[in-house]
Design a protein around this motif. Sequence first.
Motif: not given
Lengths: 164, 170, 409
Positions: C244-271
């Motif tokens: 699940v790609n869910w990171d509050l820094r991306k979803a509801r940016p606070y403190m100006g996180y929207e200015q920075y360029d970063f990825n949200v690492p996700t995996r699907t294996e779940g282990d």
Amino acid sequence: MGVEQKLGNMGVVTTSLEGMVNWSRTNAMWPMLFGLACCAIEMMSAQASDYDMSRFGMELMRASPRQSDLMIVAGRVSKKMGPVLRRLYDQMPEPKWVIAMGDCASCGGVFNNYAIYQGVDEVVPVDVYVAGCPPRPEALIHGVLTVYEKVKGETFKQYAEKYK
Amino acid sequence: MDKRLEPIVKDIQEKFSATFDEFRDEVHVMVAPEQIVDVLTLLRDEHKFELLSALTASDYFPQVAPRFHVIYQLSSLEKNITLQIRVPVNGSSPKVPTVTRVYKVANWRERELFDMFGIECEGHPDPRRILMPEDTEGHPLRKDFPLGYEEPQFTFNFDEIDLRKPYAKE
Amino acid sequence: MSQIEEVNVDQFKHLVSERALTGETMLLNMGPQHPSTHGVLRLLLELDGEIVVNCIPDIGFLHTGIEKNMEAKTYQKAEVMTDRLDYMNTMGNNLSYIMAVEKLVDLDVPPRAQALRVILVELQRIASHLVWLGTSGLDLGAMSMFLYCFREREQILDIFELVSGQRMMTTYIRPGGVWRDVPVEFEKAVRDFIKIFPKRIDEYESLLTKNPLFVDRMVDIGYLSKETALSYGVTGPVLRASGVNWDLRKARPYMGYEQYDFNVPTRTEGDTYARYVVRIDELRESLKIVEQALNKLPMGLVHSQNRKFVPPPRSEIGTSMEALIHHFKLWTEGFPAPKNSVYSAIESPRGELGMYLEGDGGPKPHRIHLRTPSFDNLGVIPEIVKGHLVADLVAILASIDIVLGDIDR
Ligand code: SF4
């Protein structure tokens, strides 16, 4: 170890039995691996590379109370944890020492409320209190060395009275 | 109010005759205790609120009816919105129906609710205390539960407190 | 002092299988003093041989009454309590609480303070992940990881000490900004860290990522599906490792996180291994954010000029009567907040750290609830350890990254 200078030419050292016993107790003191809260992280720092408590003969943290002789109460003790702490203390073999690390363990710290013992000395007898929230690793090391001082000053007469 | 929230709030209002208020772009919807399971089921299934972020309560002590508000904070990952549901509960034998069947996370959160506020969740699968020891009396986060403040020991009152402090024995 | 209560199986009848009642399976107690429970967590295990049939966590051994204690203090004084909540993430706790206060009283934050907050919170995330990496390495038998990770962590703590004077309990983020501007050495210290850290991550990875012993103990252990995770309210890296790609820094940016360029690492294996990989990737992403924020760090004030909430600087107190009054009022009474409630959340190293804050018109909060991520993340443990060996339980527990202060509050 400083023994070499005292050896002289004969390979013999004379000392009192008390001094010998206390010396060996201080130089292989095994603390119990027992973290409670934030202070435990600083205790880990004291064990880790930068501060390296093994310089004082304490590299071995034992997870079992049966094998340890120093209890470092690192953190706040809640009303639910108190009895458990006491049982662990009772399981440690004599002689044993207790360090209350941090303000919470010493006096309740910032948490003056229903859930926390206002000082771990209400649960187990404490030998050395280390102040700070959290105490720096240096402060903990100082606390340990203070325990050493205390141990070095103990006499057989005191033991005999204590364990009568 | 957020555009995406409008139809949802309207839907709840129509189906459950709920009221709502707004503060700093957050919407708080008031529903009655009997309706909470249906409201949450509706929100989860039709409006994609997958996550129950928080479940807690607030105590308005001297006031009796309602004495508590039980608060359900929901998030929708898909639509990226949040919504707060508040359920007023009376002071004498406070009860709400359990929502563990809707959100599994409610299991522990409702145990905490009981532990801290004494609000019973009817039909809960595991109604034990969670944080306090089993033999505790009272519910700490109620406003009529004392903080348990003890007088701190300073230089000027050291001896006086030292005398009554229950030091442990060997 | 109350006694330790004796446990009998009847108490847990509704939680264990029927075989436990006949004595076919064994009930075993793990904790609260156990080296791999990462604190004072007690797990009651129902075991069939070495296989875990059921697991019943028992928490509360570190219950501190933080919520109640915060309700008895003014908004400014309550902040010191948040540090001690999740002690691996002290800056993040401050930020979450202060954001709730700022939202409640509607206070602005100047851009420089926002950028500083981002830098420090991301450094804290790195420090927290390092402790996780070190201790979970220790649990799985990789002792040297602990020493390496704490070496880098000390460097971050030195930066914190530089800006705030304390290593862990910083209380540096304050309503309307930060305590004071950072000293000049700050930039160099952070740049030094940015320079060496990527190499250090490679070093960790060369020790663990492809290490067959490590991989064997992690892959396909403790599978957590997306649906279970969401239903149990799991957030943070554990949720992202389940796809699940869910990171509050991306979803509801606070403190100006929207200015920075970063990825949200996700995996699907779940282990367990996926959780490890996600956190390692997050180390790199956080470092990226720190670097960008430091490059863009704007000049200017570090606190809001709203004197109703932010105390005036010392220099003003001597010359202005008004400043003196504000100072006096703020530190004796505190500031009033409206009679209403807000909920604000940030992405802590463990997931959604939310604060529900309710004012009553006076200077003290009426109710504050801390929605802590570890509490819900631990709740999923009974679900995912079923059928695993006891040794795997240790790996799973380590991969969830629980902090007991965060759970028991
Ligand atoms: S003294 Fe401070 S750091 Fe130590 S356990 Fe208490 S609150 Fe945490």
